[in-house]
Design a protein around this motif. Structure first.
Motif, short mmCIF file in Angstrom:
data_model
loop_
_atom_site.label_atom_id
_atom_site.label_comp_id
_atom_site.label_asym_id
_atom_site.label_seq_id
_atom_site.Cartn_x
_atom_site.Cartn_y
_atom_site.Cartn_z
N ILE A 146 0.86 -1.18 0.00
CA ILE A 146 0.00 0.00 0.00
C ILE A 146 0.90 1.23 0.00
CG2 ILE A 146 -1.99 -1.11 1.09
CD1 ILE A 146 -1.13 0.24 3.76
N LEU A 147 0.45 2.26 -0.70
CA LEU A 147 1.16 3.53 -0.81
C LEU A 147 0.16 4.63 -0.47
CD1 LEU A 147 3.61 5.25 -1.92
CD2 LEU A 147 2.46 5.11 -4.14
N ASN B 189 4.33 7.15 2.36
CA ASN B 189 4.68 6.03 3.22
C ASN B 189 4.14 4.78 2.55
OD1 ASN B 189 3.67 4.19 5.73
ND2 ASN B 189 5.49 5.35 6.26
N ALA B 190 4.71 3.63 2.86
CA ALA B 190 4.24 2.39 2.26
C ALA B 190 4.43 1.23 3.23
CB ALA B 190 5.01 2.11 0.96
N SER B 191 3.69 0.17 2.99
CA SER B 191 3.83 -1.09 3.73
C SER B 191 3.82 -2.21 2.72
CB SER B 191 2.67 -1.28 4.72
OG SER B 191 2.65 -0.25 5.68
N TYR B 192 4.61 -3.24 2.99
CA TYR B 192 4.78 -4.37 2.07
C TYR B 192 4.52 -5.67 2.79
CZ TYR B 192 7.49 -0.62 -0.01
OH TYR B 192 7.89 0.60 -0.48
N CYS C 224 6.87 0.31 -6.06
CA CYS C 224 6.33 1.36 -5.20
C CYS C 224 7.08 2.68 -5.41
CB CYS C 224 6.44 0.92 -3.74
SG CYS C 224 5.78 2.09 -2.56
N LEU C 225 8.38 2.64 -5.54
CA LEU C 225 9.15 3.86 -5.82
C LEU C 225 8.70 4.49 -7.14
CD1 LEU C 225 12.67 2.66 -4.67
CD2 LEU C 225 11.39 4.58 -3.69
N PHE C 226 8.48 3.66 -8.14
CA PHE C 226 7.99 4.16 -9.44
C PHE C 226 6.60 4.77 -9.29
CE2 PHE C 226 5.40 3.46 -13.20
CZ PHE C 226 6.12 4.16 -14.16
N MET C 227 5.69 4.05 -8.60
CA MET C 227 4.31 4.55 -8.44
C MET C 227 4.28 5.81 -7.59
SD MET C 227 2.44 2.85 -10.41
CE MET C 227 1.02 3.79 -9.97
N ALA C 228 5.14 5.91 -6.60
CA ALA C 228 5.19 7.12 -5.77
C ALA C 228 5.50 8.33 -6.65
CB ALA C 228 6.24 6.97 -4.67
#
Length: 163
Positions: free
Chosen positions: A67-68, A81-84, A103-107
């Motif tokens: 989740i982002l 922030n994110a959780s994996y 996630c880095l790309f989507m952020a």
């Protein structure tokens, strides 16, 4: 395993909830204490800025997720922030690394400038090593910041990465 990271769909709710709950119920990584249910899981995943899932394209199984979401508001709203979470039976196959990179790309795609982790439990050495290997910067440590299931308190590490 042939893994594709894609956006969460409502039909993923049960599989993604089970993976999320494995981590929550383990009690040593996520701050949440209550598992998601079939009644609130889909809404939880949909309320995030983005929820990504790792799907095995051969079997169709969901094997991981993230989740982002914003870490703060207003003048700090550019920090996310994110959780994996990776399914227990497939941990160690670098799925977490694929999730973090996606996630880095989507952020970046969602307009964030920084990805910050507020509470990486110090004994979660696999996560700590992964974030360091991927170029995250260790901001500092909060002594006793995480309440473990056995009643003890463990340090948490804060990390950030420009996106």
């Amino acid at each position: 395993m042939n893994i594709k990271i894609r956006e969460y769909r409502k039909t993923d709710a049960d599989a993604v909830m089970k993976i999320w709950n494995q981590v929550v119920e383990g009690g040593v990584a996520f701050p949440q204490e209550d598992p998601l249910t079939e009644y609130n899981a889909d809404a939880f995943f949909r309320q995030q800025t983005y929820t990504g899932v790792a799907e095995d394209t051969v079997s169709g199984d969901i094997v991981g997720m993230y989740i982002l979401h914003p870490n703060n508001v207003g003048r700090c709203g550019h920090i996310c922030n994110a959780s994996y979470a990776v399914r227990k039976d497939v941990r160690g196959e670098h799925i977490g690394e694929r999730l973090v990179n996606d996630c880095l790309f989507m952020a970046r795609e969602k307009g964030f400038r920084i990805l910050q982790f507020n509470a990486v439990v110090a004994s979660n050495i696999h996560a700590v090593h992964l974030y360091e290997r991927l170029g995250f910067t260790r901001i500092g440590t909060v002594p006793g910041g995480f309440h473990m299931p056995d009643g003890t308190y463990e340090d948490i590490i804060l990390f950030y990465h420009a996106v």
